[in-house]
Design a protein around this motif. Structure first.
Motif, PDB file in Angstrom:
ATOM      1  N   THR A 224       0.847  -1.200   0.000  1.00 28.12           N
ATOM      2  CA  THR A 224       0.000   0.000   0.000  1.00 28.12           C
ATOM      3  C   THR A 224       0.881   1.248   0.000  1.00 28.12           C
ATOM      4  O   THR A 224       0.699   2.144  -0.807  1.00 28.12           O
ATOM      5  CB  THR A 224      -0.951   0.001   1.210  1.00 28.12           C
ATOM      6  N   ILE A 225       1.876   1.267   0.891  1.00 32.45           N
ATOM      7  CA  ILE A 225       2.814   2.389   0.956  1.00 32.45           C
ATOM      8  C   ILE A 225       4.075   1.956   0.212  1.00 32.45           C
ATOM      9  O   ILE A 225       4.877   1.171   0.724  1.00 32.45           O
ATOM     10  CB  ILE A 225       3.165   2.744   2.414  1.00 32.45           C
ATOM     11  N   THR A 226       4.220   2.419  -1.017  1.00 28.70           N
ATOM     12  CA  THR A 226       5.388   2.065  -1.820  1.00 28.70           C
ATOM     13  C   THR A 226       5.882   3.308  -2.551  1.00 28.70           C
ATOM     14  O   THR A 226       5.098   4.247  -2.783  1.00 28.70           O
ATOM     15  CB  THR A 226       5.079   0.953  -2.866  1.00 28.70           C
ATOM     16  N   HIS A 229       3.688   4.659  -5.336  1.00 31.60           N
ATOM     17  CA  HIS A 229       2.336   5.200  -5.150  1.00 31.60           C
ATOM     18  C   HIS A 229       2.373   6.672  -4.760  1.00 31.60           C
ATOM     19  O   HIS A 229       3.280   7.113  -4.048  1.00 31.60           O
ATOM     20  CB  HIS A 229       1.599   4.433  -4.039  1.00 31.60           C
ATOM     21  N   PRO A 231       0.468   9.824  -2.608  1.00 24.36           N
ATOM     22  CA  PRO A 231      -0.251   9.833  -1.322  1.00 24.36           C
ATOM     23  C   PRO A 231      -1.718   9.427  -1.463  1.00 24.36           C
ATOM     24  O   PRO A 231      -2.244   8.713  -0.606  1.00 24.36           O
ATOM     25  CB  PRO A 231      -0.080  11.272  -0.835  1.00 24.36           C
ATOM     26  N   TYR A 234      -1.804   5.767  -1.487  1.00 31.42           N
ATOM     27  CA  TYR A 234      -1.588   5.143  -0.167  1.00 31.42           C
ATOM     28  C   TYR A 234      -2.947   4.842   0.460  1.00 31.42           C
ATOM     29  O   TYR A 234      -3.197   3.758   0.975  1.00 31.42           O
ATOM     30  CB  TYR A 234      -0.823   6.056   0.798  1.00 31.42           C
ATOM     31  N   ASP A 235      -3.847   5.862   0.424  1.00 31.74           N
ATOM     32  CA  ASP A 235      -5.179   5.704   1.037  1.00 31.74           C
ATOM     33  C   ASP A 235      -6.019   4.704   0.249  1.00 31.74           C
ATOM     34  O   ASP A 235      -6.687   3.841   0.816  1.00 31.74           O
ATOM     35  CB  ASP A 235      -5.923   7.048   1.063  1.00 31.74           C
ATOM     36  N   ARG A 250       4.908  -2.409   3.057  1.00 29.20           N
ATOM     37  CA  ARG A 250       5.491  -1.072   2.879  1.00 29.20           C
ATOM     38  C   ARG A 250       6.911  -1.251   2.376  1.00 29.20           C
ATOM     39  O   ARG A 250       7.685  -2.003   2.996  1.00 29.20           O
ATOM     40  CB  ARG A 250       5.493  -0.372   4.235  1.00 29.20           C
ATOM     41  N   LEU A 267       9.616   6.276   3.667  1.00 32.72           N
ATOM     42  CA  LEU A 267       8.185   6.344   3.362  1.00 32.72           C
ATOM     43  C   LEU A 267       7.378   6.692   4.612  1.00 32.72           C
ATOM     44  O   LEU A 267       7.823   6.435   5.732  1.00 32.72           O
ATOM     45  CB  LEU A 267       7.705   4.982   2.849  1.00 32.72           C
ATOM     46  N   LEU A 270       2.350   3.158   7.828  1.00 34.40           N
ATOM     47  CA  LEU A 270       1.025   2.631   7.468  1.00 34.40           C
ATOM     48  C   LEU A 270      -0.028   3.319   8.333  1.00 34.40           C
ATOM     49  O   LEU A 270       0.233   3.614   9.504  1.00 34.40           O
ATOM     50  CB  LEU A 270       0.927   1.132   7.779  1.00 34.40           C
TER      51      LEU A 270
END
Ligand code: AMP
Ligand code: MN
Ligand code: MN
Ligand code: MN
Length: 284
Positions: A224-226, A229, A231, A234-235, A250, A267, A270
């Motif tokens: 999800t957090i990479t 991506h 912001p 991310y959501d 992540r 980063l 999460l």
């Protein structure tokens, strides 16, 4: 301390694939940037893991042995990260060797295509100068060569004008299947994670099929957090993970200090609503 406050960076590349640092240099950099839990995830390759583990131990960094497997799914390339794999597992070793095996021929075809369609000759020899592992010549090595000869201003520019689907230097390739990749990872005791889902050019229906099929094989998580991506993504993908019952991963996808991408360990955390995949191995 809940697991989600650990600084976990579970995706990066060394000279054993298309990164520019050695596993030891990566471990030192991860430590320097505040990483608590680190995974090396070279493309289709686990030969760097032994050195990475030793280097992580030396600098008191918790280590997860990993890999990023190239997959062809619905005629698209998808990347599946395997975390906490046993790098001595023979089925995984053989599967990765098979996955790597077409890269040499593909690289020569890419070079021919660059010559024919863009008038750029000698790209294969040029790319080879950047290759640390002869089994793992990749588009990144071509991109660095194209920057060096002034054909492009940056690696991302090289992927914009060359090397991507439809552009000079792109050669379609058939990688492992999704079911093979997940079964190799599971068979080696690891957990399978869909890497950077926001990068795939898929319709909502195709994304739903991908997530369901991946889950049906025993896939456990998505990134999800990479570093790939935005912001907003991310959501978006935190919600997607929760919707499908996936854990969240992540990782920076760090390759080189010269790239524009986010550096290792830097980063954002999460969100509290996500279930961190590293909770399987580390609580605090
Ligand atoms: P390959 O496995 O040879 O197809 O190469 C894939 C690698 O190319 C990825 O792992 C990235 O490191 C790199 N890559 C792909 N697209 C881009 C991009 N748009 N910008 C920078 N690097 C990219
Ligand atoms: Mn790469
Ligand atoms: Mn990837
Ligand atoms: Mn990667």
């Amino acid at each position: 301390m809940p697991a989600s406050t650990l600084n976990a960076d579970l995706h990066c590349h060394s000279i054993f694939s298309d990164g520019v640092l050695t596993p030891s240099q990566l471990a030192e950099r991860a430590k320097k940037y505040g990483v608590d839990v680190w995974a090396l995830t070279d493309h289709d390759e686990i030969s760097g893991i032994a050195t990475a583990r030793a280097a992580a131990l030396d600098c008191d960094l918790r280590f997860i042995p990993g890999v990023e497997i190239s997959v062809t799914w619905a005629s698209k390339t998808i990347h599946i990260v395997g975390l906490n794999v046993d790098e001595t597992n023979v089925t995984l070793i053989d599967g990765l060797a098979k996955t790597r095996s077409g890269r040499e021929r593909r690289a020569q075809d890419m070079s021919d295509d660059l010559a024919k369609r863009a008038g750029i000759s000698g790209a294969y020899q040029g790319a080879l100068k950047y290759v640390g592992n002869p089994d793992l010549i990749s588009r990144s090595h071509f991109a660095r060569h194209l920057v060096e000869i002034g054909a492009c201003t940056s690696v991302s520019d090289a992927f914009k004008h060359y090397l991507s689907d439809g552009k000079p230097g792109f050669v379609p390739h058939r990688w492992a299947t999704l079911s093979e990749a997940v079964s190799w990872i599971k068979g080696a005791g690891g957990l399978a994670v869909i890497a950077h889902p926001g990068r795939y050019d898929l319709t909502p229906i195709a994304f739903d099929s991908l997530f369901q099929e991946f889950r049906s094989y025993g896939g456990m998580a998505i990134e999800t957090i990479t570093g790939s991506h935005s912001p907003d993504q991310y959501d978006e993908y935190a919600k997607v993970a929760n919707y499908y019952g996936f854990f969240a991963s992540r990782g920076s996808d760090f390759h080189s200090p010269d790239d524009d991408g986010i550096d290792i360990g830097l980063l954002p955390a999460l969100p509290a609503s996500s279930k961190p995949i590293w909770g399987h191995w580390f609580d605090t």
